[in-house]
Design an enzyme around this catalytic site. Sequence first.
Site, mmCIF file in Angstrom:
data_model
loop_
_atom_site.group_PDB
_atom_site.id
_atom_site.type_symbol
_atom_site.label_atom_id
_atom_site.label_comp_id
_atom_site.label_asym_id
_atom_site.label_seq_id
_atom_site.Cartn_x
_atom_site.Cartn_y
_atom_site.Cartn_z
ATOM 1 N N ASN A 95 -11.813 -0.436 -3.439
ATOM 2 C CA ASN A 95 -10.393 -0.333 -3.107
ATOM 3 C C ASN A 95 -10.119 1.037 -2.509
ATOM 4 O OD1 ASN A 95 -7.565 -0.954 -3.091
ATOM 5 N ND2 ASN A 95 -7.314 0.280 -4.952
ATOM 6 N N HIS B 291 -7.092 3.768 -2.214
ATOM 7 C CA HIS B 291 -5.802 4.069 -2.847
ATOM 8 C C HIS B 291 -5.292 5.410 -2.311
ATOM 9 C CE1 HIS B 291 -2.640 3.933 -5.814
ATOM 10 N NE2 HIS B 291 -2.899 5.196 -6.098
ATOM 11 N N SER C 21 -8.345 8.060 -2.095
ATOM 12 C CA SER C 21 -9.575 7.828 -2.855
ATOM 13 C C SER C 21 -10.104 6.427 -2.553
ATOM 14 C CB SER C 21 -9.301 7.886 -4.366
ATOM 15 O OG SER C 21 -8.641 9.089 -4.717
ATOM 16 N N ASP D 25 -6.266 0.793 -10.331
ATOM 17 C CA ASP D 25 -6.577 2.032 -9.601
ATOM 18 C C ASP D 25 -7.476 2.960 -10.418
ATOM 19 O OD1 ASP D 25 -5.039 1.087 -7.493
ATOM 20 O OD2 ASP D 25 -3.206 2.011 -8.258
HETATM 21 C C1 GAR Z 1 -2.925 2.198 3.015
HETATM 22 O O1 GAR Z 1 -2.290 3.436 3.041
HETATM 23 C C2 GAR Z 1 -3.659 2.002 1.711
HETATM 24 O O2 GAR Z 1 -4.224 3.178 1.190
HETATM 25 C C3 GAR Z 1 -2.541 1.519 0.817
HETATM 26 O O3 GAR Z 1 -1.802 0.635 1.630
HETATM 27 C C4 GAR Z 1 -1.888 1.067 2.988
HETATM 28 C C5 GAR Z 1 -2.310 -0.108 3.840
HETATM 29 O O4 GAR Z 1 -2.238 0.202 5.197
HETATM 30 N N1 GAR Z 1 -3.053 0.850 -0.354
HETATM 31 C C6 GAR Z 1 -2.417 0.824 -1.511
HETATM 32 O O5 GAR Z 1 -1.345 1.357 -1.692
HETATM 33 C C7 GAR Z 1 -3.141 0.071 -2.601
HETATM 34 N N2 GAR Z 1 -2.509 0.256 -3.858
HETATM 35 P P1 GAR Z 1 -3.012 -0.680 6.261
HETATM 36 O O6 GAR Z 1 -2.576 -2.135 6.040
HETATM 37 O O7 GAR Z 1 -2.533 -0.162 7.582
HETATM 38 O O8 GAR Z 1 -4.480 -0.491 6.061
#
Ligand code: GAR
Length: 190
Positions: free
Chosen positions: A109, A111, A138, A147
């Site tokens: 994942n 995060h 991370s 997480d």
């Molecule tokens: C990213 O910033 C990722 O780190 C976050 O969602 C966004 C997705 O963007 N993930 C989380 O918050 C997971 N808990 P993307 O669809 O453009 O890759």
Amino acid sequence: MNKRVAILISGSGSNMISLVEAMKNPAFGAEPVLVLANNPDAGGIAKADAMGIPTAIVDHRPFKGDRPAFEDELHRVISAHSPDVICLAGFMRVLTAGFIDRWEGKMLNIHPSLLPKYKGLHTHQRAIDAGDEAGGVSVHVVTAALDDGPILGQASVPILPNDTAEDLAARVLVQEHRLYPEVLKEFLNS
Ligand code: GAR
């Protein structure tokens, strides 16, 4: 033989694209075999389609909160593509131990915080509110706790005076796109 990678998304899929782009290099030794979204409106699905990657949608809403039933369907659809690894890339459904156990040690994942700080949502605003000097991202192995799980890589960026959560998110996202492929490659070779 190439390792088979399934990528799970909920939104625009920019991390999915960075993973797919990296896998185009034959030296990476992996290929995207599925991009799956839980949200029919996820913009990343059309992008994956355009790149010729098999896509699927498992909408959580018809399951009306029955997580085991949703996760059974998720597992069925993913398994049909026989991935070696699952990358959660902005997948915004909390997965239960019942699902995670079936992919133990095979699911990563990304995060948007410097774990163990700021698990859950609104990570950038929480880092700003806390007066932190840096935010970041991370990549970790998914375990049953949210997480949590062994951290495989992190990148930090400075928090600048007057940064909004959006400013910080944009700066962190640049690092996400670099970090996730790097960590995945190392993970597949370990
Ligand atoms: C990213 O910033 C990722 O780190 C976050 O969602 C966004 C997705 O963007 N993930 C989380 O918050 C997971 N808990 P993307 O669809 O453009 O890759």
